[in-house]
Design a protein around this motif. Structure first.
Motif: not given
Length: 554
Positions: A126-134, A278-295
């Protein structure tokens, strides 16, 4: 094509820059090609990374074959297993931020045109992916691949079995000689530890999200196919560069949903929640814990790999890998199959010929382990902003549990009590002041969960913590309780003997006291003062956010 490297090496004013490339032996021909950063986490302290030099050389071959100039750049990496159970684990999750920062720094400072990420273990992926997203460059991830399972007395074992053996030894159930036999056979090869722990979870999800070629999550580290996959990854990044397909074209809101769906089907580590947030945050994608239970409500659990069951990553590979799992999910339209991936094709095109080759490893969607996914987010007066449990690794009899709290203000205090036999069937072990700030560093707690499993208490004792658990943990291990104790969370007001109610099917986690009592305790609660820490860990403690936000820095 417009290249970032043109700003570094083109034109008469960049003659000094070029002279420094010539000092390293580069040629004009190399500098006239796109510069591709091959970010390598090779080191001689991580079994998942000890062989990455060979992966990197194969990637570089692929880049060269398709017209690029590959440049190796190093990354740090912490081995969670070696760091486990002592102060070193405080540095594991924080290292994710250092890795992201270093990828960003090196790529921008040297004008790289594209990236191939070569991680393998826990926070490095995830660390590398986060950096790459920036950076939003054309990017492919190729991991080092999973370790083979060990064999002991004809039984497949892996690292989680090793940790549980310590608990068995402490309980007098096995001898020291037997413990030695197990430790010499649990980890038989290089690679990321053989179960569906955090490293393999993130490598599988990198494939599921579209950032890695098919096979990345499951081809074993020691197989020749892993080197071939690395060469193809090097070739693929050049195709992305030619087509101007960047990482943010691949990691989108819909591809994150695809990753979550695979997460649920595979029964991945609870740490994937922290990392996907954390990845979604770097990608500027809305994601919260509620979606996880929905999925989770929609996606059935199809796999029980270690620690949830007896199978390991090499068996998942032979059974059809991530592609077979994804193809099964399409039977209920649970994936967005029209999304572009690093193959240059859509997900649907990638998996059209995939199928399950062993129904004992990947169950058909009509006969899942459960109709709900492998992870669940729990809510209640203890966790107003959520807590996470690997539901697929919880025994049926522990899905609903009520018992007295045994309260400890650190992992060390809890493990001491467990080893001394002070935890009894029915107890709920509460470990607090181990969150992102309180730890600091949010230590993984494989030692206490494994000790309980080794003592045969995993089907009668629950654990809750504002820290986190290893992907190798099993049982009713509920982590990421937010807000954490150090931030004034209600986990800090639990008293010895309080009754705690756990209801995983109904997503609830509650302290069984009146609202009035809860209000009074919270009013009088003063979190323990944390010791002042110097260096990087001290800076992390001041900047880190809560676990429900992915423990990102602000």
């Amino acid at each position: 094509m417009n290249l970032k490297s043109d700003n570094v090496i083109k034109g008469p004013e960049r003659a000094p820059n070029r002279s420094l490339f010539y000092a390293m032996g580069y040629t004009e021909e190399q500098l006239n090609r796109p510069l591709v950063g091959v970010i390598s986490a090779f080191s001689e302290i991580v079994p998942g990374h000890i062989h990455l030099e060979k992966i990197v050389e194969s990637v570089k071959t692929g880049v060269l074959m398709n017209g690029g100039t590959p440049i190796t750049i190093p990354s740090i990496g912490v081995c969670d297993g070696i760091a486990m159970g002592h102060i070193g684990m405080k540095y594991s999750l924080p290292s994710r931020e250092l890795i992201a920062d270093s990828v960003e720094s090196m790529a921008i400072a040297h004008g790289l045109d594209a990236l191939v990420l070569v991680p393998n273990c826990d926070k490095i992926v995830p660390g590398m992916i986060m950096g790459a997203l920036r950076l939003n460059l054309p990017t492919v991830l190729i991991s080092g691949g999973p370790m083979l399972a060990g064999l002991n007395d004809g039984e497949e074992i892996s690292l989680s079995y090793m940790f549980e053996a310590v608990g068995s030894y402490k309980a007098g159930m096995i001898t020291e000689e037997r413990l030695g036999e197990i430790e010499r056979s649990a980890c038989p090869s290089c690679g990321s530890c053989a179960g569906m722990y955090t490293a393999n979870s993130m490598n599988c999800l990198s494939e599921a999200i579209g950032l890695a070629l098919p096979g990345n999550g499951t081809v074993p580290a020691v197989y020749a196919q892993r080197l071939a996959l690395a060469k193809k990854s090097g070739m693929a990044v050049m195709e992305l560069l030619k087509e101007d397909i960047k990482i943010k074209d691949i990691i989108t809101e819909k591809s994150v949903e695809n990753a979550l769906a695979c997460d649920m089907a595979l029964g991945c580590s609870t740490n994937t929640v922290l990392h996907l947030l954390a990845i979604a945050n770097e990608a500027e994608i809305p994601l919260d814990l509620n979606l996880i239970n929905k999925v989770s409500e929609k996606v059935p659990n199809l796999c029980h790999l270690a620690p949830a069951g007896p199978t390991h990553m090499e068996e998942l590979y032979v059974a059809g890998g991530i592609g077979a799992v994804q193809k099964e999910l399409t039977k209920r339209n649970l994936l967005h199959t029209d999304l572009i991936t690093v193959t240059g094709k859509t997900l649907g095109e990638n998996i059209k010929d995939c199928y399950i080759k062993n129904h004992k490893v990947i169950r058909p969607i009509e006969e899942p382990y459960s109709e709900t996914g492998g992870l669940a987010i729990l809510w209640g007066n203890i966790a107003k902003r959520g807590a996470v449990v690997k539901r697929s690794a919880v025994a049926d009899e522990m899905l609903v549990h009520e018992g007295p709290a045994r309260v400890f203000d650190s992992e060390d205090m809890a493990i001491k009590a467990i080893y001394e036999g002070k935890i009894k069937s029915g107890d709920v072990v509460v470990i607090r002041y181990e969150g992102p700030k309180g730890g600091p560093g949010m230590r993984e707690m494989l030692n206490p969960t494994s000790a309980l499993a080794g003592m045969k208490l995993d089907k009668s004792v629950a654990l809750i913590t504002d820290g986190r658990f290893s992907g190798a943990s099993r049982g009713a291990s509920i982590g990421h309780v937010s807000p954490e104790a150090s931030a004034g969370g209600a986990i800090g007001i639990i008293e010895e003997g309080d009754i705690i109610q756990i209801d995983i099917p109904n997503y609830s986690l509650n302290l069984k006291i009146t609202d009035e009592e809860l209000e009074n305790r919270m009013k009088n609660f003063i979190p323990k003062e944390q010791e002042k820490i110097k260096g990087w860990l001290g800076r992390y403690q001041r900047l880190v956010t809560s676990s429900d936000r992915g423990a990102i820095l602000e």
